[in-house]
Design a protein around this motif. Sequence first.
Motif, PDB file in Angstrom:
ATOM      1  N   TYR A 131      -1.153  71.044  36.315  1.00 57.20           N
ATOM      2  CA  TYR A 131      -0.922  69.833  35.525  1.00 57.20           C
ATOM      3  C   TYR A 131      -0.196  68.775  36.345  1.00 57.20           C
ATOM      4  O   TYR A 131       0.540  69.083  37.274  1.00 57.20           O
ATOM      5  N   CYS A 132      -0.415  67.542  35.946  1.00 58.14           N
ATOM      6  CA  CYS A 132       0.313  66.427  36.540  1.00 58.14           C
ATOM      7  C   CYS A 132       0.712  65.478  35.408  1.00 58.14           C
ATOM      8  O   CYS A 132       0.224  65.590  34.285  1.00 58.14           O
TER       9      CYS A 132
ATOM     10  N   GLU B 174      -4.424  67.634  33.006  1.00 58.05           N
ATOM     11  CA  GLU B 174      -4.832  68.691  33.926  1.00 58.05           C
ATOM     12  C   GLU B 174      -5.216  68.043  35.255  1.00 58.05           C
ATOM     13  O   GLU B 174      -5.892  67.018  35.269  1.00 58.05           O
ATOM     14  N   VAL B 175      -4.782  68.627  36.342  1.00 63.92           N
ATOM     15  CA  VAL B 175      -5.084  68.085  37.664  1.00 63.92           C
ATOM     16  C   VAL B 175      -6.596  67.926  37.843  1.00 63.92           C
ATOM     17  O   VAL B 175      -7.068  66.937  38.410  1.00 63.92           O
TER      18      VAL B 175
ATOM     19  N   ALA C 160      -7.659  64.596  36.432  1.00 63.50           N
ATOM     20  CA  ALA C 160      -6.886  63.405  36.793  1.00 63.50           C
ATOM     21  C   ALA C 160      -7.753  62.282  37.346  1.00 63.50           C
ATOM     22  O   ALA C 160      -7.599  61.121  36.956  1.00 63.50           O
TER      23      ALA C 160
ATOM     24  N   VAL D  59       0.737  59.513  40.026  1.00 64.42           N
ATOM     25  CA  VAL D  59       0.361  60.894  39.699  1.00 64.42           C
ATOM     26  C   VAL D  59       1.453  61.799  40.250  1.00 64.42           C
ATOM     27  O   VAL D  59       1.703  61.813  41.462  1.00 64.42           O
TER      28      VAL D  59
ATOM     29  N   PRO E 213       2.914  65.762  40.302  1.00 66.06           N
ATOM     30  CA  PRO E 213       2.644  67.169  39.971  1.00 66.06           C
ATOM     31  C   PRO E 213       3.748  67.747  39.087  1.00 66.06           C
ATOM     32  O   PRO E 213       4.918  67.420  39.254  1.00 66.06           O
TER      33      PRO E 213
END
Length: 109
Positions: free
Chosen positions: A5-6, A77-78, A81, A101, A103
């Motif tokens: 996730y970010c 969710e990465v 992104a 963005v 993390p």
Amino acid sequence: MTFDYCKLEIFIPESHLNLLREVLIQCDAGHIGNYDSCMSYSHVIGTWRPLKGTKPYIGHEGAISEEPELKVEVTCEVSKADAVIEAVKKIHPYEEPVINVIPLMRVGI
């Protein structure tokens, strides 16, 4: 270390908040566990100076601008992104939107 996730930080004029919210929902950004549409925003003051050749949404070439904006924060969710960022850029009024963005090590814990 990999991150699932970010957090996206999106700086935008208040006039575009509802449009941004809809785009984030459509992209499933802000989905945490059994909740969706999760985001927060705060009022900030942004400053910038449009350089030669720009066409700013607010302000004038060569002059420092200082305007109220919103900083919108949303978990994503990465893997989603890039798609979320591209969708945000399509509705964002600025030539160069600020989208950070960051993390995240833990989400919903």
